[in-house]
Design an enzyme around this catalytic site. Structure first.
Site, short mmCIF file in Angstrom:
data_model
loop_
_atom_site.label_atom_id
_atom_site.label_comp_id
_atom_site.label_asym_id
_atom_site.label_seq_id
_atom_site.Cartn_x
_atom_site.Cartn_y
_atom_site.Cartn_z
N THR A 57 14.83 47.91 -73.72
CA THR A 57 15.98 47.35 -73.00
C THR A 57 17.25 47.47 -73.82
O THR A 57 17.21 47.48 -75.05
CB THR A 57 15.76 45.87 -72.60
N ARG A 58 18.39 47.59 -73.12
CA ARG A 58 19.69 47.52 -73.81
C ARG A 58 20.56 46.45 -73.16
O ARG A 58 21.75 46.38 -73.39
CB ARG A 58 20.38 48.88 -73.84
N HIS A 102 17.02 39.30 -67.23
CA HIS A 102 17.01 38.37 -66.10
C HIS A 102 15.57 38.24 -65.62
O HIS A 102 14.65 38.76 -66.22
CB HIS A 102 17.96 38.87 -65.02
N HIS A 118 13.39 41.37 -65.27
CA HIS A 118 12.85 41.91 -66.54
C HIS A 118 11.74 41.01 -67.06
O HIS A 118 10.74 41.48 -67.61
CB HIS A 118 13.96 42.02 -67.58
N ARG A 125 10.85 51.60 -62.36
CA ARG A 125 11.43 52.55 -61.42
C ARG A 125 12.66 53.19 -62.06
O ARG A 125 13.47 52.52 -62.69
CB ARG A 125 11.83 51.80 -60.14
N HIS A 146 13.18 54.97 -64.74
CA HIS A 146 13.30 54.72 -66.18
C HIS A 146 14.26 55.73 -66.81
O HIS A 146 14.10 56.93 -66.64
CB HIS A 146 11.91 54.82 -66.83
#
Lengths: 297, 297
Positions: free
Chosen positions: B105-106, B110, B113, B199, B201
């Site tokens: 993740t960057r 929420h 995630h 989805r 990615h």
């Protein structure tokens, strides 16, 4: 005891008198109840329902090749649910499912069961809701009501084509970890790659630790089973998580969980009291409520 | 182009002037931009951010063994997050984790995630939340705010010891499926058995199909990667499911989903508008709100 090795014997359904099959006797031995009970049930306590069954058996066991002559009442009585292993394997092949998780149940499904199945949907090609057909305990929901209730959940809360509902005849023995192994072996025959094994799978009372039925799979030698456990902890709605969770993902404690015992559910459904949507789907509740109302008449 | 095979060259950070390492040149070739772009990015469109980077490169590529002299600012600047591959593998070994899912993740996390990570927690020993350190895009949340926000989610909504937060330096190239492969390879070095692949990615615009980054793993030869994809569809809160779901488990359609775009979130947070608890955890929202308030001053 009058039967000898090499002889054939008819296997008769004690309830209906029907000849179910023929056994070619290749082995015969006196039952050692304590040995069997302590190995299969990990207890010799006669209050354990599985031990009680063993204790009721005749003194001599026979073993041998069985030819089945009849499948009993099941193919007719449960037309929509009954699937033979070759048939389920054909269904999976047709759908292109190679990773299939079996979910064993003998009850209607509430949100906690839905959550188990949905975790499985995420990591497999599909879920095989495989119901126990056969003798029920006093107070259990009959198969046709259960099927309708599970169907309402599938139709309203699952993506089409991700779940199959089916049934097979088996009696619960409540052997916990040992029963989890035979449940997995049976699903192997049905073509499932995984069996969902929850907390205290096939357990009763306090005879087994909550994860014994999960741990026993780790003690098997490599290749012992093709079908692997999909191990999931207890599931519930947590008001702090504000959603479904398991003991592995929710840190909030029991006071935030919405749980209703089986006894309490029956009472609430019989009285027409509302069941919270955090616990059960309204479409499912309606079917169960109708059933309990029909009992009260 | 003045460098010859067998010579050594210093690798210099263009921003800081620091010598990062030394390359022993074993190969030298003229760049074929269209060939590289069409293979790596599946497009030669100069509007693709990865293609744009390739197009800005010098005409000659060199390759060879690299000796690293510096890890740059990262070990100091991100003391609490920076973990080397040997260190993460040691942490996993110490915790007894053999099945570990990495979550790339960057952004702050929420509930969508959180749901991805929790599905992974269910089927692994633990989740490695592995953040992108390094250059950010305009409008991105800085690493220290993001870390605090992710920490608040872990502390309040995950079971202790099921999640590790860490970071590593990498720049996004938005190569979609090809980038998913390199993300998995990097996680293999870090000791993770799985990479969560959602989805689209590492995708951008409409260059890739929503599941291209999942399918590419199926095209690899056996043994090509140890680290496997944990493929999960798009996640959201659905009001009809009355909980978190994915497109694989929810049949209800977009009109029942609670989703807020990144742009809309920034606007709501800047204006102090309430973010619904179906979308984000209040503890996370508070940290982000403070950050946006500090920008407005």
């Amino acid at each position: 005891d009058s039967l000898g090795i090499g002889e054939e014997a008819a296997l008769v359904d004690a309830e209906t008198g029907e000849i179910m099959g023929i056994i070619e006797i290749s082995e015969k031995y006196k039952i050692d109840r304590d040995f069997e009970n302590s190995h299969v049930y990990r207890t010799t306590d006669p209050k354990h329902p599985g031990v009680a069954k063993v204790n009721e058996q005749a003194a001599v066991n026979i073993a041998g090749r069985v030819r089945a002559l009849s499948e009993g009442v099941y193919p007719e009585k449960y037309k929509d649910l009954y699937l033979r292993p070759a048939e389920s394997r054909a269904v999976f092949a047709e759908k292109g499912w190679s990773k299939v998780a079996a979910f064993q149940t003998r009850n209607p499904m509430h949100r906690s069961h839905e959550h188990l199945a949905k975790i499985a949907v995420e990591v497999t090609d599909g879920v095989f809701i495989h119901q126990v057909l056969g003798k029920l305990k006093e107070g259990d929901i009959p198969a046709e009501v259960r099927t309708e209730a599970i169907g309402a959940m599938i139709d309203n809360y699952f993506v089409k084509g991700t779940v199959i509902q089916a049934g097979y005849p088996i009696e619960m023995r409540y052997a916990g970890p040992r029963e989890a192994l035979i449940h997995a072996l049976i699903r192997q025959n049905f073509g499932c790659s995984h069996l969902i094994v929850g907390r205290d799978h096939a357990g009763v009372g306090d005879y087994y630790g909550p994860f014994d039925a999960q741990h026993i799979f780790d003690e098997l030698w490599p290749g012992a089973l093709i079908t692997q456990p999909l191990k999931i902890d207890i599931t519930f709605f947590c008001t702090k998580c504000y959603g479904m969770a398991t003991a592995k993902t929710c840190p909030h404690g029991k006071e935030h969980q919405i749980n209703i015992s089986g006894t309490k559910q029956r009472e609430m459904l019989s009285k027409g009291e509302p069941i919270p949507p955090e616990f059960s789907r309204p479409e499912v509740v309606e079917i169960l409520r109708k059933y309990y109302a029909s009992l009260n008449k």
